[in-house]
Write a protein that holds these residues in place. Structure first.
Motif, mmCIF file in Angstrom:
data_model
loop_
_atom_site.group_PDB
_atom_site.id
_atom_site.type_symbol
_atom_site.label_atom_id
_atom_site.label_comp_id
_atom_site.label_asym_id
_atom_site.label_seq_id
_atom_site.Cartn_x
_atom_site.Cartn_y
_atom_site.Cartn_z
ATOM 1 N N GLY A 77 0.823 -1.198 0.000
ATOM 2 C CA GLY A 77 0.000 0.000 0.000
ATOM 3 C C GLY A 77 0.863 1.256 0.000
ATOM 4 N N PHE A 78 0.336 2.330 -0.589
ATOM 5 C CA PHE A 78 1.044 3.613 -0.617
ATOM 6 C C PHE A 78 0.730 4.402 0.653
ATOM 7 C CE2 PHE A 78 0.719 4.150 -5.553
ATOM 8 C CZ PHE A 78 1.597 3.092 -5.720
ATOM 9 N N PRO A 79 1.734 5.035 1.255
ATOM 10 C CA PRO A 79 1.439 6.007 2.302
ATOM 11 C C PRO A 79 0.498 7.081 1.748
ATOM 12 C CG PRO A 79 3.772 5.503 2.257
ATOM 13 C CD PRO A 79 3.181 4.860 1.034
ATOM 14 N N SER A 80 -0.434 7.531 2.597
ATOM 15 C CA SER A 80 -1.456 8.464 2.114
ATOM 16 C C SER A 80 -1.790 9.500 3.186
ATOM 17 C CB SER A 80 -2.720 7.703 1.729
ATOM 18 O OG SER A 80 -3.508 7.456 2.883
ATOM 19 N N SER A 81 -2.660 10.439 2.798
ATOM 20 C CA SER A 81 -3.048 11.510 3.726
ATOM 21 C C SER A 81 -4.265 11.113 4.569
ATOM 22 C CB SER A 81 -3.365 12.779 2.930
ATOM 23 O OG SER A 81 -4.382 12.487 1.989
ATOM 24 N N ARG A 82 -4.681 9.854 4.513
ATOM 25 C CA ARG A 82 -5.813 9.395 5.327
ATOM 26 C C ARG A 82 -5.344 9.179 6.779
ATOM 27 N NH1 ARG A 82 -6.975 4.704 7.616
ATOM 28 N NH2 ARG A 82 -9.056 3.800 7.736
ATOM 29 N N PRO A 83 -5.971 9.887 7.732
ATOM 30 C CA PRO A 83 -5.585 9.683 9.136
ATOM 31 C C PRO A 83 -5.988 8.281 9.616
ATOM 32 C CG PRO A 83 -6.837 11.731 8.847
ATOM 33 C CD PRO A 83 -6.986 10.938 7.580
ATOM 34 N N LEU A 84 -5.131 7.685 10.417
ATOM 35 C CA LEU A 84 -5.453 6.369 10.993
ATOM 36 C C LEU A 84 -6.631 6.519 11.949
ATOM 37 C CD1 LEU A 84 -1.816 5.178 11.649
ATOM 38 C CD2 LEU A 84 -3.418 4.221 9.970
ATOM 39 N N GLU A 85 -7.489 5.473 11.949
ATOM 40 C CA GLU A 85 -8.672 5.471 12.817
ATOM 41 C C GLU A 85 -8.581 4.312 13.795
ATOM 42 O OE1 GLU A 85 -11.992 5.126 10.147
ATOM 43 O OE2 GLU A 85 -11.358 6.881 8.983
ATOM 44 N N ALA A 86 -9.185 4.516 14.969
ATOM 45 C CA ALA A 86 -9.268 3.410 15.927
ATOM 46 C C ALA A 86 -9.962 2.239 15.245
ATOM 47 C CB ALA A 86 -10.041 3.851 17.159
ATOM 48 N N GLY A 87 -9.415 1.055 15.442
ATOM 49 C CA GLY A 87 -9.977 -0.142 14.815
ATOM 50 C C GLY A 87 -9.251 -0.557 13.547
ATOM 51 N N ASP A 88 -8.379 0.329 13.014
ATOM 52 C CA ASP A 88 -7.611 -0.040 11.815
ATOM 53 C C ASP A 88 -6.546 -1.083 12.145
ATOM 54 O OD1 ASP A 88 -8.874 1.655 10.014
ATOM 55 O OD2 ASP A 88 -7.376 3.263 10.189
ATOM 56 N N LEU A 89 -6.250 -1.878 11.138
ATOM 57 C CA LEU A 89 -5.124 -2.806 11.193
ATOM 58 C C LEU A 89 -4.110 -2.281 10.186
ATOM 59 C CD1 LEU A 89 -4.986 -5.332 12.888
ATOM 60 C CD2 LEU A 89 -5.611 -6.674 10.888
ATOM 61 N N LEU A 90 -2.934 -1.908 10.664
ATOM 62 C CA LEU A 90 -1.936 -1.271 9.799
ATOM 63 C C LEU A 90 -0.709 -2.158 9.663
ATOM 64 C CD1 LEU A 90 -0.579 1.162 8.321
ATOM 65 C CD2 LEU A 90 0.133 1.975 10.593
ATOM 66 N N SER A 91 -0.425 -2.598 8.437
ATOM 67 C CA SER A 91 0.818 -3.337 8.174
ATOM 68 C C SER A 91 1.843 -2.373 7.600
ATOM 69 C CB SER A 91 0.586 -4.473 7.178
ATOM 70 O OG SER A 91 -0.340 -5.400 7.701
ATOM 71 N N ILE A 92 3.024 -2.383 8.198
ATOM 72 C CA ILE A 92 4.114 -1.537 7.723
ATOM 73 C C ILE A 92 5.274 -2.425 7.297
ATOM 74 C CG2 ILE A 92 5.821 0.187 8.363
ATOM 75 C CD1 ILE A 92 3.841 1.507 10.096
ATOM 76 N N ASP A 93 5.752 -2.189 6.091
ATOM 77 C CA ASP A 93 6.884 -2.917 5.524
ATOM 78 C C ASP A 93 7.966 -1.891 5.245
ATOM 79 O OD1 ASP A 93 8.557 -4.678 4.174
ATOM 80 O OD2 ASP A 93 6.945 -5.507 2.936
ATOM 81 N N ILE A 94 9.214 -2.215 5.637
ATOM 82 C CA ILE A 94 10.310 -1.253 5.510
ATOM 83 C C ILE A 94 11.563 -1.976 5.051
ATOM 84 C CG2 ILE A 94 10.793 -1.478 7.999
ATOM 85 C CD1 ILE A 94 11.632 1.507 7.959
ATOM 86 N N GLY A 95 12.315 -1.332 4.153
ATOM 87 C CA GLY A 95 13.550 -1.922 3.643
ATOM 88 C C GLY A 95 14.661 -0.896 3.589
ATOM 89 N N THR A 96 15.893 -1.352 3.850
ATOM 90 C CA THR A 96 17.056 -0.464 3.895
ATOM 91 C C THR A 96 18.227 -1.091 3.147
ATOM 92 O OG1 THR A 96 16.473 0.529 6.033
ATOM 93 C CG2 THR A 96 18.815 0.502 5.462
ATOM 94 N N PHE A 97 18.948 -0.264 2.391
ATOM 95 C CA PHE A 97 20.269 -0.653 1.897
ATOM 96 C C PHE A 97 21.338 0.043 2.728
ATOM 97 C CE2 PHE A 97 18.347 -2.128 -2.107
ATOM 98 C CZ PHE A 97 19.130 -3.258 -2.328
ATOM 99 N N TYR A 98 22.391 -0.713 3.071
ATOM 100 C CA TYR A 98 23.536 -0.144 3.790
ATOM 101 C C TYR A 98 24.789 -0.884 3.323
ATOM 102 C CZ TYR A 98 26.764 0.860 7.608
ATOM 103 O OH TYR A 98 27.863 1.228 8.337
#
Ligand code: MF3
Ligand code: CO
Length: 275
Positions: A77-98
């Motif tokens: 999913g794309f980050p968006s301007s929709r504020p998070l609401e109580a009851g939401d389930l939010l999956s966050i995926d993050i990747g880094t090169f070093y």
């Protein structure tokens, strides 16, 4: 399959620490009313401040540092301007090169009070990831990892997403082999020390397929089922699985316990003076 030597695993461990610390910064900012675009900015600043580079941004045209997948969104999913609401389930995926190596991690968060079912979904998905990691022993087969994940998910009454899989990871963000979250024990390639896998079960409440939205990325459950996604970057070693993205490590700690001369240059090449 590309096997990494010890010095390379240590650089991957540093990449993983940067990635995890950035996700911890995001976690501290998660709240009702916060937008996922704001969380994306937190992540990007945290990765860059630590000398890393966001791995997803620009990857095949992906526009952001984070994948933020809310409710029926499974992944990407794309980050968006929709504020998070109580009851939401939010999956966050993050990747880094070093220093030329990648790390990949995901977690699913309950925003405020969520349903019992949502809580059980997160719990089962996390337990399935742990079962997959526990099966990452030299001499086991890849199918042992897949089957272990599937067994936990299905015992909880949930559904393993088939359309997306985990993967090898190293100098490339996606390397062989693919790591399905379903399969048969005792099948597939034998796991060897130095193999690093991104293990990432994606789980829906009901049996359903996955559709990709018109944005070309956001993968959603076709029936609207809630979805969860968790991920660790894990190396197979002679001493068992090494969860590079696990909490409790620091870059100083990785360096202090190193048994190798630093054999990776700042731009990620093997240093001929190292070993
Ligand atoms: N963890 C995901 C994966 O392994 C994230 C990729 S998002 C992308 O595919 F933007 F990089 F594609
Ligand atoms: Co991944």
């Amino acid at each position: 399959m590309i096997l990494k030597r010890r010095a390379e695993l240590e650089v991957m461990a540093e990449a993983a620490v940067i990635n995890r610390e950035a996700l911890e910064a995001v976690e501290a900012a998660i709240d009702v009313g916060v937008t996922t675009a704001e969380l994306n900015d937190v992540a990007e600043r945290a990765i860059v401040a630590r000398g890393g580079r966001p791995a997803f941004k620009g990857y095949n045209g992906f526009p952001a540092t984070l994948c933020t997948s809310v409710n029926e969104a499974v992944v990407h999913g794309f980050p968006s301007s929709r504020p998070l609401e109580a009851g939401d389930l939010l999956s966050i995926d993050i990747g880094t090169f070093y220093r030329g190596f990648a790390a990949d991690m995901a977690r699913t968060y309950a925003i405020g009070e969520v349903s019992d079912e949502a809580r059980r979904l997160i719990d089962a998905t996390e337990r399935s990831l742990q079962a997959g990691i526990d099966a990452m022993r030299a001499g086991n087969r890849l199918g042992d990892v897949s089957a272990a994940i599937q067994a936990v998910v299905e015992a909880a009454g949930f559904w393993v997403v088939r359309e997306f899989v985990g993967h090898g990871i190293g100098r490339a963000f996606h390397e062989a082999p693919n790591v399905p979250n379903f399969g048969r024990a005792g099948t597939g390639p034998v796991l060897r020390p130095g193999l690093v896998l991104a293990i990432e079960p994606m789980v829906t409440v009901n049996q359903t397929t996955v559709d990709v939205l018109d944005d070309g990325w956001t993968a959603v459950s076709a029936d609207g089922s809630l979805a969860a996604h968790v991920e660790h970057t894990v190396a197979i070693t002679d001493e068992g699985p090494w969860v590079l993205t696990a909490p409790g490590s620091s870059r100083a700690n990785v360096r202090a316990t190193s048994t190798t001369k630093t054999a990776i240059t700042a731009d990620g090449r093997l240093d001929p003076a190292g070993r």
